[in-house]
Motif scaffolding. Structure first.
Motif, short mmCIF file in Angstrom:
data_model
loop_
_atom_site.label_atom_id
_atom_site.label_comp_id
_atom_site.label_asym_id
_atom_site.label_seq_id
_atom_site.Cartn_x
_atom_site.Cartn_y
_atom_site.Cartn_z
N LEU A 245 0.80 -1.29 0.03
CA LEU A 245 0.11 0.02 0.04
C LEU A 245 0.75 1.27 -0.11
O LEU A 245 0.41 2.25 -0.82
CB LEU A 245 -0.93 0.11 1.27
N TYR A 246 2.05 1.29 0.79
CA TYR A 246 2.69 2.43 1.05
C TYR A 246 4.03 2.12 0.10
O TYR A 246 4.96 3.09 0.28
CB TYR A 246 3.34 2.50 2.39
N GLY A 247 4.11 1.56 -0.88
CA GLY A 247 5.22 1.37 -1.89
C GLY A 247 6.52 1.09 -1.32
O GLY A 247 7.86 1.61 -1.47
N LEU A 248 6.47 0.13 -0.12
CA LEU A 248 7.94 -0.10 0.45
C LEU A 248 8.37 -1.31 0.24
O LEU A 248 7.38 -2.30 -0.29
CB LEU A 248 7.63 -0.13 1.94
N SER A 249 9.79 -1.50 0.02
CA SER A 249 10.28 -2.81 -0.39
C SER A 249 10.70 -3.75 0.51
O SER A 249 10.80 -4.74 0.24
CB SER A 249 11.60 -2.28 -1.48
N SER A 250 10.67 -3.28 1.97
CA SER A 250 11.14 -4.21 3.10
C SER A 250 10.68 -3.63 4.24
O SER A 250 10.38 -2.38 4.50
CB SER A 250 12.61 -4.57 2.90
N LEU A 251 10.60 -4.57 5.36
CA LEU A 251 10.45 -3.99 6.85
C LEU A 251 11.61 -3.10 7.20
O LEU A 251 12.74 -3.17 6.57
CB LEU A 251 10.41 -5.09 7.59
N LYS A 252 11.40 -2.02 7.81
CA LYS A 252 12.66 -1.35 8.63
C LYS A 252 13.47 -2.31 9.39
O LYS A 252 14.75 -2.07 9.41
CB LYS A 252 12.18 -0.04 9.25
N SER A 253 12.76 -2.92 10.35
CA SER A 253 13.41 -3.81 11.38
C SER A 253 12.63 -4.79 11.69
O SER A 253 11.51 -4.88 11.76
CB SER A 253 13.97 -2.94 12.41
N VAL A 254 13.48 -5.99 12.19
CA VAL A 254 12.74 -7.35 12.66
C VAL A 254 13.58 -7.30 14.10
O VAL A 254 14.76 -7.35 14.19
CB VAL A 254 12.77 -8.50 11.96
#
Length: 351
Positions: free
Chosen positions: A125-134
């Motif tokens: 939805l927000y056009g992000l390629s990956s999680l910022k952190s896990v």
């Protein structure tokens, strides 16, 4: 008998509809995107705020997501906490409870990987390629990578925050993720562990033998509580002069930053150090990490030149060791990365 009428969202004029969607917070926009293909298209059509999505894994099978709406002023940032809680109670499945202004609990069937569904929808939805952190608040298990085969390996940062970190935790992580961009440990780790492999490593403490820092595979290493003595750092520098870039390593070392260094001797004793020579390297080193970049003034540093032509600079400090390796002798640094504070006080950049 009262009649429940739905709000005619799709019947609104385009300009009005746009204003309505822009007024949605993160959760409202997410909910709208889950209703139908048309509502998903509408929710995604308007300008999105910049988000960072993080995931935290717990021992109890409960997972949480932190969705932060980024702002240039950190005080204006808003974080939403979404907790995914598996339940066997049929009455509670699909129940959503708002526990505070920015926190929700989603109860779901244990057989449904709701965390992955919501994460992937937010990223899409927000056009992000990956999680910022896990963040692991539990043992690192193979089943975690089986549940999240794409989300975990692609995360920008991975952190293990449980108090007792085992070799098995680290083995499973590096076996499943051979290109960790940033890795952080908040607590002590198994002494003697050697299979480190991450572009950026943040460790709580140093290794028993300081020479082992050369065996680890990284670009940047930060130890906030190293407790090394300056005599040990002197020994490390002598080993570095005799070393070469390891052929089996993925990364070329760029930066080593050790804090809480104890002064017991001259760190540079018997080392062939030279002052800055403008013909050999630039004045500013390009400091880079996931948080910000900066130009670090190295004009007062002491240079060491290895036999294979690799040049490095030791920055003077009372209780820290900063070692910048010039893989690029004259780096092209963008103007926006020049900050007066970092140029004047290079060792205050504890990242």
């Amino acid at each position: 008998m009262s009649e429940h009428r739905r709000f005619p969202l799709f019947s609104l004029p385009q300009l009005v509809l746009k204003e309505v969607v822009l007024s949605f917070d993160v959760i409202s926009r997410l909910n709208a995107s889950l209703c139908s293909k048309k509502s998903k298209s509408i929710a995604a059509s308007c300008k999105m705020p910049h988000l960072e999505v993080s995931m935290c894994l717990y021992e109890s099978s409960k997972n949480t997501m932190k969705v932060t709406q980024v702002n240039r002023d950190p005080e204006l940032e808003t974080s939403h906490i979404l907790s995914m809680i598996p339940t066997d109670s049929k009455e509670d499945i699909r129940k959503v409870t708002q526990t505070s202004e920015f926190a929700w609990e989603f109860y779901h069937d244990p057989s449904v990987n709701l965390t992955a569904i919501i994460c992937n929808r937010l990223l899409e939805l927000y056009g992000l390629s990956s999680l910022k952190s896990v963040i692991f608040q539990k043992d690192v298990e193979q089943s975690d990578f089986d549940k999240f085969p794409v989300l975990l390996p692609n995360a920008e940062r991975i952190s293990i925050q449980k108090k007792e970190i085992t070799q098995k935790d680290l083995d499973i992580l590096f076996m499943n993720h051979d290109n960790v961009q940033s890795f952080c440990l908040r607590h002590p780790y198994p002494q003697g562990y050697k299979t480190w492999k991450a572009r950026n490593l943040w460790l709580k403490g140093g290794l028993p033998k300081i020479e082992s820092l050369l065996e680890m595979d990284y670009e940047k290493l930060v130890c906030r509580q190293s407790f090394y003595k300056t005599s040990e750092i002197n020994r490390f520098l002598k080993h570095w002069l005799q070393s070469t870039n390891c052929g089996n390593h993925r990364y070329f070392k760029r930066e080593i930053r050790l804090f809480r260094v104890e002064n017991d001797s001259n760190m540079l004793e018997d080392l062939p150090v030279t002052p800055w020579n403008p013909k050999q390297r630039g004045q500013f080193f390009h400091f880079r990490n996931p948080y910000f970049n900066a130009a670090i003034d190295c004009s007062k540093g002491f240079d060491l030149l290895r036999d294979d032509g690799v040049l490095a600079t030791v920055m003077p400090s009372d209780d820290a060791f900063t070692f910048n390796i010039w893989n690029e002798r004259f780096p092209d640094i963008p103007k926006k990365d020049f900050y007066s504070e970092s140029c004047i006080f290079p060792n205050l950049v504890h990242y």
